[in-house]
Every structure is written in structure tokens, then in C-alpha cells.
Design a protein around this motif. Structure first.
Motif, PDB file in Angstrom:
ATOM      1  N   TYR A  62       6.339  11.985  -0.788  1.00 49.25           N
ATOM      2  CA  TYR A  62       5.096  11.274  -1.391  1.00 49.25           C
ATOM      3  C   TYR A  62       4.957  11.895  -2.892  1.00 49.25           C
ATOM      4  O   TYR A  62       4.398  11.001  -3.646  1.00 49.25           O
ATOM      5  CB  TYR A  62       3.888  11.663  -0.653  1.00 49.25           C
ATOM      6  CG  TYR A  62       3.933  11.337   0.859  1.00 49.25           C
ATOM      7  CD1 TYR A  62       4.023  11.827   1.843  1.00 49.25           C
ATOM      8  CD2 TYR A  62       3.773   9.880   1.003  1.00 49.25           C
ATOM      9  CE1 TYR A  62       3.805  11.522   3.072  1.00 49.25           C
ATOM     10  CE2 TYR A  62       3.619   9.409   2.228  1.00 49.25           C
ATOM     11  CZ  TYR A  62       3.649  10.106   3.430  1.00 49.25           C
ATOM     12  OH  TYR A  62       3.649   9.676   4.846  1.00 49.25           O
ATOM     13  N   GLU A 221      -2.036   6.169   3.649  1.00 48.01           N
ATOM     14  CA  GLU A 221      -0.699   5.365   3.424  1.00 48.01           C
ATOM     15  C   GLU A 221      -0.161   4.774   4.679  1.00 48.01           C
ATOM     16  O   GLU A 221       0.348   3.496   4.669  1.00 48.01           O
ATOM     17  CB  GLU A 221       0.218   6.336   2.613  1.00 48.01           C
ATOM     18  CG  GLU A 221       1.474   5.429   2.314  1.00 48.01           C
ATOM     19  CD  GLU A 221       2.724   6.358   1.615  1.00 48.01           C
ATOM     20  OE1 GLU A 221       3.103   5.990   0.728  1.00 48.01           O
ATOM     21  OE2 GLU A 221       2.818   7.287   2.518  1.00 48.01           O
ATOM     22  N   GLY A 224      -1.676   1.775   5.935  1.00 52.12           N
ATOM     23  CA  GLY A 224      -1.617   0.660   5.006  1.00 52.12           C
ATOM     24  C   GLY A 224      -2.872   0.570   4.073  1.00 52.12           C
ATOM     25  O   GLY A 224      -2.795  -0.493   3.460  1.00 52.12           O
ATOM     26  N   THR A 226      -3.728   2.308   1.406  1.00 51.36           N
ATOM     27  CA  THR A 226      -3.283   2.522  -0.012  1.00 51.36           C
ATOM     28  C   THR A 226      -2.895   1.422  -0.654  1.00 51.36           C
ATOM     29  O   THR A 226      -2.870   1.297  -1.783  1.00 51.36           O
ATOM     30  CB  THR A 226      -2.188   3.744  -0.223  1.00 51.36           C
ATOM     31  OG1 THR A 226      -1.007   3.545   0.487  1.00 51.36           O
ATOM     32  CG2 THR A 226      -2.915   4.856   0.344  1.00 51.36           C
ATOM     33  N   GLU A 227      -2.348   0.414   0.023  1.00 51.12           N
ATOM     34  CA  GLU A 227      -1.772  -0.888  -0.440  1.00 51.12           C
ATOM     35  C   GLU A 227      -2.802  -2.099  -0.514  1.00 51.12           C
ATOM     36  O   GLU A 227      -2.718  -2.933  -1.220  1.00 51.12           O
ATOM     37  CB  GLU A 227      -0.479  -1.309   0.318  1.00 51.12           C
ATOM     38  CG  GLU A 227       0.707  -0.364   0.318  1.00 51.12           C
ATOM     39  CD  GLU A 227       1.272  -0.373  -1.072  1.00 51.12           C
ATOM     40  OE1 GLU A 227       1.324  -1.490  -1.542  1.00 51.12           O
ATOM     41  OE2 GLU A 227       1.823   0.586  -1.490  1.00 51.12           O
ATOM     42  N   GLN A 228      -3.763  -1.755   0.566  1.00 49.46           N
ATOM     43  CA  GLN A 228      -4.668  -2.818   0.662  1.00 49.46           C
ATOM     44  C   GLN A 228      -6.066  -2.443  -0.497  1.00 49.46           C
ATOM     45  O   GLN A 228      -6.540  -3.716  -0.903  1.00 49.46           O
ATOM     46  CB  GLN A 228      -5.456  -2.780   1.968  1.00 49.46           C
ATOM     47  CG  GLN A 228      -6.195  -3.988   2.361  1.00 49.46           C
ATOM     48  CD  GLN A 228      -6.606  -3.926   3.846  1.00 49.46           C
ATOM     49  OE1 GLN A 228      -6.207  -3.152   4.559  1.00 49.46           O
ATOM     50  NE2 GLN A 228      -7.562  -4.862   4.225  1.00 49.46           N
ATOM     51  N   TRP A 229      -6.390  -1.529  -0.850  1.00 49.58           N
ATOM     52  CA  TRP A 229      -7.504  -1.251  -1.478  1.00 49.58           C
ATOM     53  C   TRP A 229      -7.303  -0.528  -2.888  1.00 49.58           C
ATOM     54  O   TRP A 229      -6.134   0.387  -2.876  1.00 49.58           O
ATOM     55  CB  TRP A 229      -8.423  -0.170  -0.754  1.00 49.58           C
ATOM     56  CG  TRP A 229      -8.719  -0.901   0.700  1.00 49.58           C
ATOM     57  CD1 TRP A 229      -8.402  -0.361   1.859  1.00 49.58           C
ATOM     58  CD2 TRP A 229      -9.699  -2.104   1.034  1.00 49.58           C
ATOM     59  NE1 TRP A 229      -8.898  -1.148   2.740  1.00 49.58           N
ATOM     60  CE2 TRP A 229      -9.733  -2.265   2.293  1.00 49.58           C
ATOM     61  CE3 TRP A 229     -10.392  -2.737   0.125  1.00 49.58           C
ATOM     62  CZ2 TRP A 229     -10.498  -3.310   2.933  1.00 49.58           C
ATOM     63  CZ3 TRP A 229     -11.147  -3.852   0.757  1.00 49.58           C
ATOM     64  CH2 TRP A 229     -11.014  -4.120   2.020  1.00 49.58           C
ATOM     65  N   GLN A 243       1.285  11.258  -7.325  1.00 44.13           N
ATOM     66  CA  GLN A 243       1.348   9.744  -6.504  1.00 44.13           C
ATOM     67  C   GLN A 243       1.330   8.664  -7.361  1.00 44.13           C
ATOM     68  O   GLN A 243       1.200   8.912  -8.568  1.00 44.13           O
ATOM     69  CB  GLN A 243      -0.226  10.020  -5.638  1.00 44.13           C
ATOM     70  CG  GLN A 243      -0.519  11.033  -4.716  1.00 44.13           C
ATOM     71  CD  GLN A 243       0.693  11.069  -3.560  1.00 44.13           C
ATOM     72  OE1 GLN A 243       1.650  10.252  -3.512  1.00 44.13           O
ATOM     73  NE2 GLN A 243       0.649  12.142  -2.883  1.00 44.13           N
ATOM     74  N   CYS A 244       1.995   7.713  -6.810  1.00 44.53           N
ATOM     75  CA  CYS A 244       2.113   6.566  -7.611  1.00 44.53           C
ATOM     76  C   CYS A 244       0.989   5.504  -7.246  1.00 44.53           C
ATOM     77  O   CYS A 244       0.392   5.518  -6.281  1.00 44.53           O
ATOM     78  CB  CYS A 244       3.477   5.855  -7.589  1.00 44.53           C
ATOM     79  SG  CYS A 244       4.655   7.059  -8.117  1.00 44.53           S
ATOM     80  N   GLY A 245       0.719   4.517  -8.081  1.00 41.03           N
ATOM     81  CA  GLY A 245       0.029   3.264  -7.737  1.00 41.03           C
ATOM     82  C   GLY A 245      -1.506   3.669  -7.687  1.00 41.03           C
ATOM     83  O   GLY A 245      -2.482   2.894  -7.084  1.00 41.03           O
TER      84      GLY A 245
END
Length: 279
Positions: A62, A221, A224, A226-229, A243-245
Motif C-alpha cells: 500500500y 480499498e 472497492g 477508494t476507486e469509486q469515490w 498512498q496514491c490516487g
């Protein structure tokens, strides 16, 4: 006489050799004994629990420095609540603050009661009048999806369609106090409640956002989220986040800002392209 002297010389040399060997053996035994005693009473250092957690996160992959993304985190802002007292928002604006997140309310981590932040409306109108774009956050202590939805509905009722430039944030945290209602929640419950809150806020016409730290990141994460919001990530005392993103990095909880005198304040850096008006 010559033979006697030679014999005596050999005896002396033999004695010296024996003495040297004996001394070496004694020294070796003493060193070994000291090492044995040290091992007997030595206890290996134990890694603190928080360092174990951080180490586990790193080993899980991570922790990744993101220099390209870090260069894009340039917009400076703060987040405030009633703990900052009365704020001079014009001075805050003049100091270079570009946006603010204002706490709309919270749920008591022991009582479980929802309450409005005492300075919410004062801060909301004050920041707006000073020309500072705002978003809001709710400090959640829900223990079920039903309570998470109750919190989201509370936020929507207080906002009542009021226009925001920034998201409505779900700020769930796990207090260290064992008296906290959330003490026994598992990872699936935590993620499910976050999802319920965010979806309800989206249905209410606002942009949702998820606040998290290194402890909650792997939970969200895996689910899911962290990818959605959009992500608001808190990590202090480092030159760059692990952390990235992320969309916002909360890099300090002890900032000082002109116009805020009663308490230190959280400091944040936002992505350059994230500040978009919300309907």
C-alpha cells in the motif's frame, strides 16, 4: 653446568607457555560467561503496535510514494469545527486559504446521539461571504447501515439544497477509547456503512467524498471504495503521503492560520484540477 642451565631454561619456557595458555582459556571462559548471562536476561525489542500496522501496510504494497501526483497537490485549504471557536474568515482568506471544509455535525462515540456542530452555520456563511469555496463533513460513529443512512439524511436535511463548491465528506474514525460504540465493528461493517452514507448523499444531489487514514485505507480499498469515490487522505509528519490516487492530502493537524486563534487547525493540499463547482 651448561646442561643444567639449558634444562632450567626449557623448564622456564614450558612454564611460561602453560601460564599463557591458561590465561587465554580463562579469558575465553569469562567472555563466554558474560555472553551467556547477557543472552539470559536480554529481551528482544518489541515493535509498537502502530509500527507493526504500518510495517504490515508497507509489506502489503500500500505504501507507494507518488511524486507525479504530489506535484499536482497545490491548492491549500483547511477544515474546521466548533473547536476552532469564532473565526475571522476575511483574515483566513487573506492568509492564502483557498477552500474550507466545515463540520456540519457528529455522532457521539459513546452516547450515539447526532448533534449539529455549534459553529456550523456561522462558519458556512462566514467562509462564503469571504469568497472561500466550501464543503462539509460529518464525523460518523455509526454502528450499522441504518445509522449511516440516518447520518446522511441528517446532513441533507441541514443543507436543505444549499449550494456547495466542494463535496460532502464521510469522516468515520475509530476512537481508541474502549467505551466507543464502534469498538467491535469489523472491516465489512465499516466499509458497508461508508458506502451507504456516500450513496445516500449522492442521491441527495451532492458530491460525496471519503475521508480515511492509513488504518482505514486497506479496509476501504478491499471493498472497492477508494476507486469509486473521491479520497481525502490523512497522514502527518511525512514529506509525501504513502498512498496514491488521493484528491486531498491532510498533511497536518497542528497548523496556525491568521483569523483562527482558539485552536490549531488541520491543513490540506488539494489536487489542482479537483476544485469544481458542485450543483
Amino acid at each position: 653446568m651448561s646442561k643444567r642451565r639449558k634444562n632450567r631454561s626449557k623448564v622456564r619456557i614450558h612454564r611460561v607457555v602453560i601460564l599463557l595458555v591458561t590465561a587465554a582459556l580463562i579469558l575465553y571462559c569469562l567472555i563466554a560467561a558474560v555472553g551467556w548471562v547477557r543472552n539470559l536476561f536480554h529481551h528482544p525489542a518489541k515493535l509498537p503496535e502502530e509500527e507493526k500496522t504500518e510495517q504490515s501496510i508497507i509489506q502489503s504494497g500500500y505504501a507507494q510514494a507518488c511524486p507525479d501526483e504530489l506535484a499536482n497537490l497545490t491548492r491549500f485549504g483547511i477544515d474546521v469545527s466548533q473547536y476552532q471557536g469564532s473565526i475571522d474568515w476575511n483574515s483566513v482568506k487573506e492568509s492564502g486559504v483557498e477552500y474550507a471544509f466545515i463540520r456540519v455535525g457528529a455522532r457521539g462515540y459513546v452516547s450515539g446521539e447526532i448533534y449539529e456542530d455549534e459553529t456550523f452555520l456561522e462558519n458556512l456563511y462566514g467562509a462564503k461571504e469571504a469568497g472561500i469555496p466550501v464543503g462539509v463533513y460529518f464525523f460518523s460513529q455509526s454502528v450499522s447501515n441504518e445509522e449511516a443512512l440516518e447520518e446522511a439524511d441528517y446532513v441533507l436535511s441541514v443543507l436543505n439544497g444549499y449550494s456547495l463548491e466542494l463535496p460532502v465528506v464521510f469522516d468515520f474514525e475509530l476512537p481508541a477509547d474502549e467505551q466507543a460504540r464502534t469498538h467491535d465493528l469489523n472491516s465489512n461493517e465499516i466499509a458497508s456503512q461508508a458506502q451507504a452514507f456516500l450513496e445516500r448523499i449522492q442521491q441527495g444531489g451532492y458530491q460525496p467524498m471519503l475521508y480515511l487514514n492509513s488504518g482505514l485505507f486497506p479496509i476501504y480499498e478491499k471493498a472497492g471504495l477508494t476507486e469509486q469515490w473521491p479520497i481525502w487522505y490523512a497522514e502527518y509528519g511525512v514529506s509525501e503521503p504513502h498512498q496514491c490516487g488521493m484528491d486531498i492530502w491532510q498533511y497536518s493537524e497542528s497548523g496556525t492560520i491568521p483569523g483562527i486563534s482558539e485552536h490549531t487547525v488541520d491543513l490540506n493540499l488539494m489536487r489542482q484540477d479537483f476544485l469544481q463547482p458542485q450543483s
